[in-house]
Scaffold this motif. Structure first.
Motif, PDB file in Angstrom:
ATOM      1  N   GLY B 226       0.861 -12.037   8.233  1.00 42.15           N
ATOM      2  CA  GLY B 226       0.261 -11.823   6.909  1.00 42.15           C
ATOM      3  C   GLY B 226      -0.955 -10.913   6.959  1.00 42.15           C
ATOM      4  N   PRO B 227      -2.037 -11.370   7.633  1.00 36.37           N
ATOM      5  CA  PRO B 227      -3.236 -10.532   7.703  1.00 36.37           C
ATOM      6  C   PRO B 227      -2.978  -9.170   8.347  1.00 36.37           C
ATOM      7  CG  PRO B 227      -3.498 -12.573   8.998  1.00 36.37           C
ATOM      8  CD  PRO B 227      -2.251 -12.705   8.223  1.00 36.37           C
ATOM      9  N   VAL B 228      -2.089  -9.133   9.348  1.00 38.30           N
ATOM     10  CA  VAL B 228      -1.817  -7.858  10.014  1.00 38.30           C
ATOM     11  C   VAL B 228      -1.187  -6.877   9.026  1.00 38.30           C
ATOM     12  CG1 VAL B 228      -0.310  -6.749  11.702  1.00 38.30           C
ATOM     13  CG2 VAL B 228      -1.667  -8.710  12.367  1.00 38.30           C
ATOM     14  N   LEU B 229      -0.287  -7.390   8.182  1.00 34.76           N
ATOM     15  CA  LEU B 229       0.362  -6.540   7.185  1.00 34.76           C
ATOM     16  C   LEU B 229      -0.662  -5.965   6.206  1.00 34.76           C
ATOM     17  CD1 LEU B 229       3.384  -5.988   6.926  1.00 34.76           C
ATOM     18  CD2 LEU B 229       3.384  -7.515   4.942  1.00 34.76           C
ATOM     19  N   VAL B 230      -1.609  -6.827   5.798  1.00 34.56           N
ATOM     20  CA  VAL B 230      -2.635  -6.369   4.857  1.00 34.56           C
ATOM     21  C   VAL B 230      -3.474  -5.266   5.495  1.00 34.56           C
ATOM     22  CG1 VAL B 230      -4.722  -7.049   3.643  1.00 34.56           C
ATOM     23  CG2 VAL B 230      -2.725  -8.527   3.589  1.00 34.56           C
ATOM     24  N   ILE B 231      -3.916  -5.489   6.728  1.00 33.92           N
ATOM     25  CA  ILE B 231      -4.725  -4.470   7.409  1.00 33.92           C
ATOM     26  C   ILE B 231      -3.933  -3.184   7.529  1.00 33.92           C
ATOM     27  CG2 ILE B 231      -5.971  -3.881   9.518  1.00 33.92           C
ATOM     28  CD1 ILE B 231      -6.372  -6.780  10.034  1.00 33.92           C
ATOM     29  N   ALA B 232      -2.629  -3.306   7.845  1.00 36.72           N
ATOM     30  CA  ALA B 232      -1.817  -2.109   8.027  1.00 36.72           C
ATOM     31  C   ALA B 232      -1.738  -1.299   6.729  1.00 36.72           C
ATOM     32  CB  ALA B 232      -0.420  -2.486   8.501  1.00 36.72           C
ATOM     33  N   THR B 233      -1.549  -1.984   5.603  1.00 37.43           N
ATOM     34  CA  THR B 233      -1.455  -1.249   4.333  1.00 37.43           C
ATOM     35  C   THR B 233      -2.760  -0.546   4.029  1.00 37.43           C
ATOM     36  OG1 THR B 233      -0.374  -3.281   3.666  1.00 37.43           O
ATOM     37  CG2 THR B 233      -0.406  -1.489   2.083  1.00 37.43           C
ATOM     38  N   ILE B 234      -3.872  -1.273   4.219  1.00 36.18           N
ATOM     39  CA  ILE B 234      -5.167  -0.654   3.921  1.00 36.18           C
ATOM     40  C   ILE B 234      -5.431   0.493   4.898  1.00 36.18           C
ATOM     41  CG2 ILE B 234      -7.654  -1.068   3.891  1.00 36.18           C
ATOM     42  CD1 ILE B 234      -6.987  -3.867   2.791  1.00 36.18           C
ATOM     43  N   ASN B 235      -5.016   0.303   6.153  1.00 36.08           N
ATOM     44  CA  ASN B 235      -5.235   1.353   7.157  1.00 36.08           C
ATOM     45  C   ASN B 235      -4.370   2.579   6.929  1.00 36.08           C
ATOM     46  OD1 ASN B 235      -7.267   0.294   8.576  1.00 36.08           O
ATOM     47  ND2 ASN B 235      -6.076  -0.299  10.353  1.00 36.08           N
ATOM     48  N   LEU B 295      -4.500   1.457  -3.660  1.00 37.55           N
ATOM     49  CA  LEU B 295      -4.340   0.458  -4.720  1.00 37.55           C
ATOM     50  C   LEU B 295      -3.322  -0.593  -4.295  1.00 37.55           C
ATOM     51  CD1 LEU B 295      -4.400   2.686  -7.927  1.00 37.55           C
ATOM     52  CD2 LEU B 295      -6.008   0.880  -7.328  1.00 37.55           C
ATOM     53  N   LEU B 296      -2.226  -0.143  -3.672  1.00 34.65           N
ATOM     54  CA  LEU B 296      -1.218  -1.092  -3.183  1.00 34.65           C
ATOM     55  C   LEU B 296      -1.820  -2.017  -2.123  1.00 34.65           C
ATOM     56  CD1 LEU B 296       2.109   0.923  -2.816  1.00 34.65           C
ATOM     57  CD2 LEU B 296       1.538  -0.867  -4.441  1.00 34.65           C
ATOM     58  N   GLY B 297      -2.614  -1.443  -1.242  1.00 33.75           N
ATOM     59  CA  GLY B 297      -3.238  -2.242  -0.184  1.00 33.75           C
ATOM     60  C   GLY B 297      -4.173  -3.294  -0.758  1.00 33.75           C
ATOM     61  N   ASP B 298      -5.008  -2.889  -1.734  1.00 31.91           N
ATOM     62  CA  ASP B 298      -5.922  -3.839  -2.370  1.00 31.91           C
ATOM     63  C   ASP B 298      -5.151  -4.969  -3.038  1.00 31.91           C
ATOM     64  OD1 ASP B 298      -8.065  -2.463  -1.575  1.00 31.91           O
ATOM     65  OD2 ASP B 298      -8.623  -1.653  -3.533  1.00 31.91           O
ATOM     66  N   TRP B 299      -4.069  -4.585  -3.726  1.00 30.03           N
ATOM     67  CA  TRP B 299      -3.286  -5.600  -4.418  1.00 30.03           C
ATOM     68  C   TRP B 299      -2.670  -6.575  -3.412  1.00 30.03           C
ATOM     69  CZ3 TRP B 299       2.036  -5.809  -3.523  1.00 30.03           C
ATOM     70  CH2 TRP B 299       2.672  -6.862  -4.168  1.00 30.03           C
ATOM     71  N   LEU B 300      -2.106  -6.039  -2.345  1.00 29.00           N
ATOM     72  CA  LEU B 300      -1.455  -6.887  -1.346  1.00 29.00           C
ATOM     73  C   LEU B 300      -2.460  -7.870  -0.735  1.00 29.00           C
ATOM     74  CD1 LEU B 300       1.386  -7.135  -0.111  1.00 29.00           C
ATOM     75  CD2 LEU B 300       0.533  -5.847   1.842  1.00 29.00           C
ATOM     76  N   ARG B 301      -3.667  -7.363  -0.489  1.00 31.41           N
ATOM     77  CA  ARG B 301      -4.694  -8.225   0.090  1.00 31.41           C
ATOM     78  C   ARG B 301      -4.978  -9.412  -0.835  1.00 31.41           C
ATOM     79  NH1 ARG B 301     -10.038  -5.347   0.233  1.00 31.41           N
ATOM     80  NH2 ARG B 301      -9.818  -5.834  -1.951  1.00 31.41           N
ATOM     81  N   ASP B 302      -5.125  -9.119  -2.134  1.00 30.98           N
ATOM     82  CA  ASP B 302      -5.417 -10.196  -3.078  1.00 30.98           C
ATOM     83  C   ASP B 302      -4.217 -11.107  -3.260  1.00 30.98           C
ATOM     84  OD1 ASP B 302      -7.791  -9.004  -3.259  1.00 30.98           O
ATOM     85  OD2 ASP B 302      -7.485  -8.121  -5.243  1.00 30.98           O
ATOM     86  N   ALA B 303      -2.998 -10.521  -3.282  1.00 30.75           N
ATOM     87  CA  ALA B 303      -1.808 -11.314  -3.563  1.00 30.75           C
ATOM     88  C   ALA B 303      -1.505 -12.283  -2.422  1.00 30.75           C
ATOM     89  CB  ALA B 303      -0.612 -10.394  -3.805  1.00 30.75           C
ATOM     90  N   LEU B 304      -1.730 -11.838  -1.181  1.00 30.40           N
ATOM     91  CA  LEU B 304      -1.411 -12.701  -0.051  1.00 30.40           C
ATOM     92  C   LEU B 304      -2.531 -13.681   0.254  1.00 30.40           C
ATOM     93  CD1 LEU B 304       0.388 -10.356   2.483  1.00 30.40           C
ATOM     94  CD2 LEU B 304       1.362 -11.896   0.805  1.00 30.40           C
TER      95      LEU B 304
END
Lengths: 330, 309
Positions: B226-235, B295-304
């Protein structure tokens, strides 16, 4: 507290030594220093002689020690590209970078913090929402695009401001300054905005969220009940309590400012150490790269140390026992 | 699996994440923009009107044509104009976006694999291994990623010759960006491992006699995705920006193999003469791409992570 400061200083020295080791390995083992210094037709004996004379046959720890001692004296050897002493190259160019970074930091602080306070106090006002939206774009746009955009508008279309170089500078001792001529000041405007914009948006968003947090606390309500003016509450009580994270971020961002000056200096052909570093990367000019790395490492370590010490000045709670543990948790 | 055909689709449309996606119009727009850019970029060999980097098809006499919509001198075969060499700006952007995306995704994958591996090892074994890896991470974190990537690139240039460097530039840049972004993954994974490794299921796996590698990959790793996916999107946004910046600085992809950053650099060289379209269109594409991905990364972070809201 003393123990904490001592421990932080030891950590800083360890980091510096690690950076020094990387710089030394670059300097010594990437490419052959001898090849860079002599021509194709130098005989093997002459090369061996030079190698001995420069101490390249000594054991690595001895060489490392010598490298550090020389570096501390500002002696980084000769540039492979221009054959000038690296120390002098850097000294010539560092005023340009420091003045630019200083102006960018001032721009970010003096506009970012008030904007953050305003958007934190009136989060629902339409102008706050506008600032928020614009800041999102500011964070997403790469620095060099902002620079190009500014050049396109203010230099190419409107012809208001120069798009490259420092303009006229005044020499004071070995330091060259932009601050004393009109053209120098005008040349500073666009690069400073470009470099500072990211920090500005970052500070604005940070101060805003901290202000929102603080305004909800009981002591703000109590201050209101005591009948204090809005001004005293907003700035004396609320803003003051947002300062610890603001100082951290400002400090850490000062380092990034100098690193990102590389990009801004390239866009605006600003003759600072960032431009020197890019040229050295393109030509694989290892001595310049090693010296730049050491310099930036020193700067970052000093900034981090000062930031940690500033906590004690800003936040009286930390001066008591156990405060150190809280800070080191940051 | 046992689910009926279309069952997974139903599971997706029924989930909380999908609901939070649907209820955020900005995120939907960002997703559409991202998909559109990705699709156009990867279909560029089919869609692009020209092959901009095939010398046989370009002609200097087509040079510096302005875009059709702003100037009567424009030519509909070059809707966004041409650069000083006569290359079609639109086609260059399509091919360039593809390269930027490939480099961005590849370097995130490199950083992720490296970070996960080091984080797992660091957290699972602890002791000296942990101390060494985490101190390296600390020192590297002191420097901005762009500086680390620049240094790595400069060192590689010192080791290999210039021509070789242009051939393998794309690998160098992926490696340089990957090596400068691993720290965040390693720290996150290490933190989760420290929590997970004392739980009963890991102890049970150890009692059965599974090897550490198997325990880490099969039992611990699924709990940190989960967290790794969020970091990857933001990165991803950051990696695309870093690649563009390096290419803009002239140490990334060469002009024979231009990414968006390279195109912006080439355009910037002629910007003073007022030929803005060569720079502005690749710049706008880059900005749109990065903004949408962020924007997708921010959303994913909040959603997960509902706690963050």
């Amino acid at each position: 507290m003393i123990a904490f400061i001592l421990r932080r200083m030891l950590q800083s020295i360890a980091v510096l030594l690690a950076v020094g080791l990387v710089a030394f390995s670059l300097f010594r083992y990437v490419g052959d220093p001898i090849n860079a210094m002599v021509g194709q037709d130098t005989s093997m004996e002459d090369r061996a002689l030079l190698r001995e004379k420069l101490g390249l046959n000594d054991s690595p720890p001895v060489q490392f020690l010598r490298f550090i001692v020389n570096a501390a004296r500002g002696n980084f050897g000769l540039s492979y590209r221009t054959s000038e002493p690296v120390g002098r190259l850097i000294a010539e160019r560092i005023p340009a970078t420091l003045e630019l970074s200083f102006c960018a930091a001032a721009f970010a602080l003096f506009i970012g913090i008030p904007m953050g306070v305003y958007t934190g106090l009136y989060p629902r006002h339409w102008s706050s929402r506008l600032f928020q939206a614009v800041s999102l774009i500011g964070i997403s746009l790469p620095t060099f695009l902002i620079g190009i955009l500014l050049i396109l508008i203010f230099a190419v279309s409107l012809h208001w401001l120069p798009s490259f170089g420092r303009g006229e500078t005044v020499q004071i001792g070995w330091w060259t300054t932009n601050f004393l001529t009109i053209s120098g000041l005008k040349a500073l405007i666009l690069p400073s905005i470009t470099l500072g914009l990211f920090q500005l948006t970052l500070l604005m968003r940070l101060v805003r969220s901290e202000m929102l947090e603080v305004m909800r606390t009981d002591y703000i309500k109590f201050a209101r009940a005591r009948g204090l003016t809005n001004r005293a509450i907003n700035f004396g009580h609320a803003l003051k309590n947002t300062l610890v994270p603001v100082i951290t971020v400002t400090g850490l961002q000062l380092g990034s400012l100098i690193a990102f000056a590389i990009v801004t200096e390239t866009v605006f052909a600003w003759p600072g150490i960032g431009q020197l570093f890019i040229q050295s990367v393109q030509f694989s000019d290892i001595p310049v790269m090693a010296a730049y790395l050491l310099l930036i490492g020193l700067l970052f370590v000093v900034i981090n140390l000062v930031v940690d010490l500033l906590y004690f000045v800003v936040d009286p709670r930390l001066r008591s026992q156990g405060g150190a543990a809280r800070v080191s948790g940051h | 699996m046992t689910t009926a055909p279309g069952g997974w689709l139903h599971r997706v449309t029924d989930s909380d994440v999908w609901w939070s996606f649907k209820s955020s119009p900005l995120t939907v727009i960002a997703a559409v923009v991202t998909l559109l850019i990705v699709a156009v970029a990867f279909l560029s060999p089919v869609l692009a009107p020209h092959t901009p980097f095939d010398p046989a098809t370009i002609s200097l006499s087509d040079g510096l044509k302005p875009p059709v919509l702003v100037s009567p001198d424009g030519d509909w075969t070059f809707p966004l104009g041409t650069d000083d060499q006569g290359r079609d700006v639109l086609s260059s952007i399509m091919y360039g976006t593809r390269l930027s995306l490939v480099v961005g995704v590849a370097s995130v994958v490199v950083a992720m694999i490296l970070g996960i591996a080091l984080g797992l090892v660091s957290g699972y074994f602890g002791g000296t291994t942990d101390a060494v890896i985490m101190r390296i991470a600390d020192v590297q974190l002191t420097f901005p990623a762009i500086l680390v990537a620049l240094l790595i690139d400069g060192v590689v240039r010192g080791i290999i010759s210039v021509q070789r460097h242009d051939e393998i530039a794309i690998f160098v840049i992926v490696g340089a960006i990957g090596l400068s972004f691993w720290v965040q993954y390693a720290r996150t994974v290490r933190g989760s491992v420290l929590v997970e490794k004392n739980k009963e299921y890991v102890q049970a796996a150890r009692v059965i006699g599974l090897s550490p590698v198997l325990i880490m990959v099969r039992h611990v790793l699924p709990n940190v995705t989960g967290p790794v996916l969020v970091i990857a999107t933001i990165n991803l946004g950051l990696a695309i920006i870093t690649e563009a910046t390096l290419s803009f600085l002239g140490v990334g992809l060469p002009s024979t193999q231009p990414s968006l950053g390279t195109l912006i650099r080439l355009g910037n060289e002629v910007l003073q003469s007022g030929d803005w379209w060569i720079t502005v269109f690749p710049g706008a594409t880059l900005a749109a791409l990065v903004l949408a991905v962020n924007l997708l990364g921010d959303w994913l972070r909040d959603a997960l992570n509902p706690k963050l809201r």
